[in-house]
Design a protein around this motif. Structure first.
Motif, PDB file in Angstrom:
ATOM      1  N   ALA A  32      12.624   3.270  -3.587  1.00  0.00           N
ATOM      2  CA  ALA A  32      11.245   3.374  -4.080  1.00  0.00           C
ATOM      3  C   ALA A  32      10.722   4.792  -3.916  1.00  0.00           C
ATOM      4  O   ALA A  32      10.050   5.331  -4.793  1.00  0.00           O
ATOM      5  N   ASP A  33      11.038   5.413  -2.761  1.00  0.00           N
ATOM      6  CA  ASP A  33      10.576   6.774  -2.522  1.00  0.00           C
ATOM      7  C   ASP A  33      11.233   7.764  -3.472  1.00  0.00           C
ATOM      8  O   ASP A  33      10.692   8.834  -3.740  1.00  0.00           O
ATOM      9  N   PRO A  37       6.567  10.096  -8.787  1.00  0.00           N
ATOM     10  CA  PRO A  37       5.210   9.540  -8.824  1.00  0.00           C
ATOM     11  C   PRO A  37       4.702   9.377 -10.248  1.00  0.00           C
ATOM     12  O   PRO A  37       5.005  10.190 -11.128  1.00  0.00           O
ATOM     13  N   GLU A  41      -0.459   8.030  -9.402  1.00  0.00           N
ATOM     14  CA  GLU A  41      -0.107   8.394  -8.028  1.00  0.00           C
ATOM     15  C   GLU A  41      -0.299   9.891  -7.791  1.00  0.00           C
ATOM     16  O   GLU A  41      -0.758  10.306  -6.723  1.00  0.00           O
ATOM     17  N   LEU A  57       3.593  10.947  -0.958  1.00  0.00           N
ATOM     18  CA  LEU A  57       3.801   9.844  -1.897  1.00  0.00           C
ATOM     19  C   LEU A  57       4.038   8.517  -1.190  1.00  0.00           C
ATOM     20  O   LEU A  57       3.495   7.482  -1.600  1.00  0.00           O
ATOM     21  N   ARG A  61       1.743   5.141  -1.727  1.00  0.00           N
ATOM     22  CA  ARG A  61       2.298   3.860  -2.183  1.00  0.00           C
ATOM     23  C   ARG A  61       2.065   2.754  -1.156  1.00  0.00           C
ATOM     24  O   ARG A  61       1.858   1.591  -1.517  1.00  0.00           O
ATOM     25  N   LYS A  62       2.086   3.112   0.107  1.00  0.00           N
ATOM     26  CA  LYS A  62       1.797   2.126   1.148  1.00  0.00           C
ATOM     27  C   LYS A  62       0.370   1.607   1.000  1.00  0.00           C
ATOM     28  O   LYS A  62       0.117   0.398   1.103  1.00  0.00           O
ATOM     29  N   GLU A  64      -1.371   1.565  -1.735  1.00  0.00           N
ATOM     30  CA  GLU A  64      -1.456   0.786  -2.972  1.00  0.00           C
ATOM     31  C   GLU A  64      -1.045  -0.665  -2.737  1.00  0.00           C
ATOM     32  O   GLU A  64      -1.544  -1.576  -3.408  1.00  0.00           O
ATOM     33  N   ARG A  65      -0.144  -0.869  -1.791  1.00  0.00           N
ATOM     34  CA  ARG A  65       0.346  -2.224  -1.509  1.00  0.00           C
ATOM     35  C   ARG A  65      -0.505  -2.952  -0.470  1.00  0.00           C
ATOM     36  O   ARG A  65      -0.247  -4.114  -0.170  1.00  0.00           O
TER      37      ARG A  65
END
Length: 239
Positions: A32-33, A37, A41, A57, A61-62, A64-65
């Motif tokens: 995922a990383d 982006p 993002e 990034l 993303r963390k 966002e979840r």
């Protein structure tokens, strides 16, 4: 002995499963990383960087979840601590406005702006080290809950505003009807007048006509008017 051997085998098996599961999760995270982006993002990373928040990034993303985070301040998820800091910083805007009003007449005043750190602070730009009188005036204007940062700059605010006014009063289009510039404004934090142009040719024209070390010219495509976008979209859909 046999029962003990069975239990050991079961726990060993569970341990192996856990290791495999952990490896799978870490592999998925790494994959995922590795994904570049998205535009959203990148926007979030830029906003967070400008606000003095963690902006890598993986962290974006963390967030966002993570459900239930505050998105009212910047339109992107913020932690509770970050949202609290944004609320505290809100009070610095009128302080900066008052600072600019009070110090504008000074020949050494280069501007003032909000410092996006912690609960917020106020930066005061000067072309010379602050005198005791300036320090006293700033201390009077800035509440104790905010910190003050003095910044030495090369250009005073009045000269930057004069340069911006002269550029704004210049012809806006060349003989072909193309704009020389699309926007002109003073960026106090950078101590420059920022001029946006649509191509290198016009950038050279601006620099030649306004040779000034307080000038920053950026080449950026001209925005397409909304009406033109609507017409173009309609033409595309009719094909």
């Amino acid at each position: 002995m046999k029962a003990r051997a069975v239990r050991t085998g079961v726990f060993a098996g569970l341990g192996a499963v856990a290791l495999v599961a952990g490896f799978a999760v870490s592999t998925q995270s790494a994959q995922a990383d590795a994904v570049p982006p998205t535009a959203a993002e990148q926007h979030a990373m830029s906003l967070r960087a400008d606000s003095g928040f963690e902006h890598d990034l993986a962290f974006v993303r963390k967030l966002e979840r993570t459900p239930g985070l505050d998105e009212n301040w910047l339109g992107i998820p913020l932690t509770a601590q970050e949202a609290g800091q944004m609320a505290a910083r809100e009070g610095t805007a009128p302080v900066v406005a008052a600072m600019t009003t009070e110090l504008r007449s000074r020949a050494d005043f280069g501007g003032a702006w909000i410092v996006q750190e912690g609960n917020g602070g106020v930066a005061v730009a000067l072309t010379a080290p602050p005198s005791d009188a300036v320090r006293a005036e700033v201390a009077r204007l800035v509440p104790h809950r905010y910190f003050t940062r003095f910044v030495l700059v090369k250009r005073d605010l009045a000269s930057l505003e004069d340069l911006a006014a002269r550029i704004s009063a210049s012809p806006t289009r060349d003989a072909s009807g193309d704009p020389y510039w699309t926007s002109v404004g003073v960026r106090e934090m950078s101590n420059v007048v920022e001029v946006r142009v649509v191509d290198r040719r016009h950038a050279d024209w601006i620099r030649a006509h306004y040779a000034d070390d307080g000038l920053s010219v950026m080449v950026a495509p001209a925005p397409v008017p909304l009406a033109a976008r609507v017409v173009a979209r309609g033409a595309d859909s009719g094909r």
